[in-house]
Design an enzyme around this catalytic site. Structure first.
Site, short mmCIF file in Angstrom:
data_model
loop_
_atom_site.label_atom_id
_atom_site.label_comp_id
_atom_site.label_asym_id
_atom_site.label_seq_id
_atom_site.Cartn_x
_atom_site.Cartn_y
_atom_site.Cartn_z
CB THR A 1 -54.21 20.39 -49.74
OG1 THR A 1 -53.84 21.74 -49.67
CG2 THR A 1 -53.09 19.57 -50.30
NE ARG B 1 -48.92 30.17 -48.15
CZ ARG B 1 -49.52 28.98 -48.07
NH1 ARG B 1 -49.98 28.42 -49.15
NH2 ARG B 1 -49.67 28.37 -46.92
N GLY C 1 -46.73 27.29 -50.14
CA GLY C 1 -47.07 26.60 -48.89
C GLY C 1 -46.20 25.39 -48.63
CG ASP C 2 -47.97 22.43 -46.16
OD1 ASP C 2 -48.75 23.28 -46.63
OD2 ASP C 2 -48.33 21.29 -45.82
CB THR D 1 -54.47 18.87 -45.94
OG1 THR D 1 -55.38 19.97 -46.11
CG2 THR D 1 -55.12 17.82 -45.05
N GLY D 2 -53.48 21.62 -44.41
CA GLY D 2 -53.76 22.54 -43.31
C GLY D 2 -53.00 23.82 -43.50
N GLY E 1 -50.27 25.85 -44.04
CA GLY E 1 -48.95 25.45 -44.51
C GLY E 1 -47.78 26.02 -43.76
N1 ASP Z 1 -51.38 23.17 -46.86
C1 ASP Z 1 -51.91 24.00 -47.94
C2 ASP Z 1 -51.11 25.27 -47.99
O1 ASP Z 1 -50.83 25.84 -46.95
C3 ASP Z 1 -53.35 24.31 -47.78
C4 ASP Z 1 -54.25 23.14 -47.48
O2 ASP Z 1 -53.81 22.10 -47.08
O3 ASP Z 1 -55.43 23.27 -47.67
O4 ASP Z 1 -50.84 25.73 -49.06
#
Ligand code: ASP
Length: 341
Positions: A206, A234, A236-237, A256-257, A259
């Protein structure tokens, strides 16, 4: 001789301390300030070529300079985070806009959000397929509607009616991301645990930005293609205010991570709440949430965060996070790997 030894030890300590501070938590140089990320994950030096490293540094710098130019000429933090995120959305290097990862059905579905900590306004979009710059769609929801979040075709119609550029879904196609989907699906099909682990980081990447302007207002923005092979619409966060993005008058955060962990733990708001209710510093709050709370439950990821004094935190519990910052009268600084690397 003894004095010499002491001086040497002091020098080592000072250098090390400064290096660590620079790599994770940066003391303020005042306003204005901009910090960005381009995703966290198992980003290892041995998996990158010098050319690809160089390309990431160059694009991060371009994004920082685009935002900083605005801040420097008296623009707002909201304008700055938008400018920085657009540079990264338009680059195939990052999992946002052009370069977004693929869903299990072979489509690109994007999420984005923005929050202005000055007036507390926020906007978000989820699961959109045709808006060239999803972060602009989030901004028009914030500025032109009475709502905070819109999804799918409704969000796209609203973006089109607000004058934003729409593109064919094929605009988001990139060979690299398609191959990542195919490899991950193959590994999942035959349940090759090792392979799944090998590809698991294709799920991340992200982009986000947090800025503090000359008037002391903070804004935060996040944009993503989500996670490779995501299923069933789906979300995400990243478009969830409080989870992937948050800003108030105390701090701004973009995450980022993985989610699902960020949503369940309301990560961005948790950092702001710790600062407000526990009176802890920005660096302490991000450390508590990312390095202790999330890490303990295997929630991989990181955040960039900025407080009202211009202190910066770039904290992640993964091997790397594309990231950088720029402050008044300084050059943009960019990083990829952990401080140990
Ligand atoms: N946080 C993002 C999600 O879960 C993915 C990412 O940060 O790479 O959609």
């Amino acid at each position: 001789m003894k004095k010499c030894k002491l001086f040497f030890l002091f020098l080592v300590f000072f250098t090390l301390n400064n290096f660590l501070l620079e790599a994770q938590n940066i003391k303020t140089n005042g306003k204005p300030t901009l910090v960005i990320h381009g995703g966290a994950g198992t980003i290892l030096k041995e998996n990158m070529t010098p050319e690809s490293e160089q390309a990431y540094h160059a694009k991060l710098k371009e994004a920082l300079n685009a935002g900083h130019e605005i801040l420097d000429s008296g623009g707002t933090s909201e304008e700055a985070v938008i400018a920085a995120v657009i540079v990264m959305e338009n680059s195939p290097l990052f999992n946002a806009g052009k370069g977004a990862v693929f869903t299990s059905e072979g489509t690109n579905e994007m999420d984005a959000s923005i929050m202005n900590g000055g007036d507390g306004s926020a906007g978000a979009v989820a699961g959109i397929k045709t808006v060239k710059n999803p972060i602009l769609a989030a901004q028009v929801v914030k500025n032109n509607s009475v709502h905070v979040m819109m999804s799918g075709s409704g969000a796209e119609s609203f973006a089109r009616d607000s004058g934003l550029e729409l593109v064919e879904p094929s605009y988001f196609y990139t060979e690299r991301r398609k191959k990542q989907l195919e490899k991950l699906q193959k590994a999942e099909k035959v349940k090759e645990e090792g392979s799944i682990n090998k590809w698991k980081d294709y799920k991340y990447g992200t982009v986000g930005a947090v800025a503090l302007d000359k008037d002391g207002n903070i804004s935060a923005a996040t944009s993503t293609g989500g996670m490779t092979n995501k299923k069933y619409g789906r979300i995400g966060d990243s478009p969830v205010i409080g989870a992937g993005t948050f800003a108030n008058q105390i701090c701004g955060v973009s995450g980022t991570g993985h989610g699902e962990y960020f949503i369940r733990n309301v990560v961005a708001y948790d950092i702001a709440a710790r600062m407000e209710y526990k009176s802890v510093s920005l660096s302490k709050a991000t450390e508590e949430v990312i390095m202790n709370k999330l890490k303990a439950i295997n929630g991989g990821g990181g955040v960039i965060a900025l407080d009202a004094d211009g202190n910066i935190s770039m904290t992640f519990n993964t091997a790397g996070m594309y990231r950088g910052y720029i402050q008044k009268k300084q050059k943009a600084k960019t990083f990829i790997f952990n401080v140990e690397d």
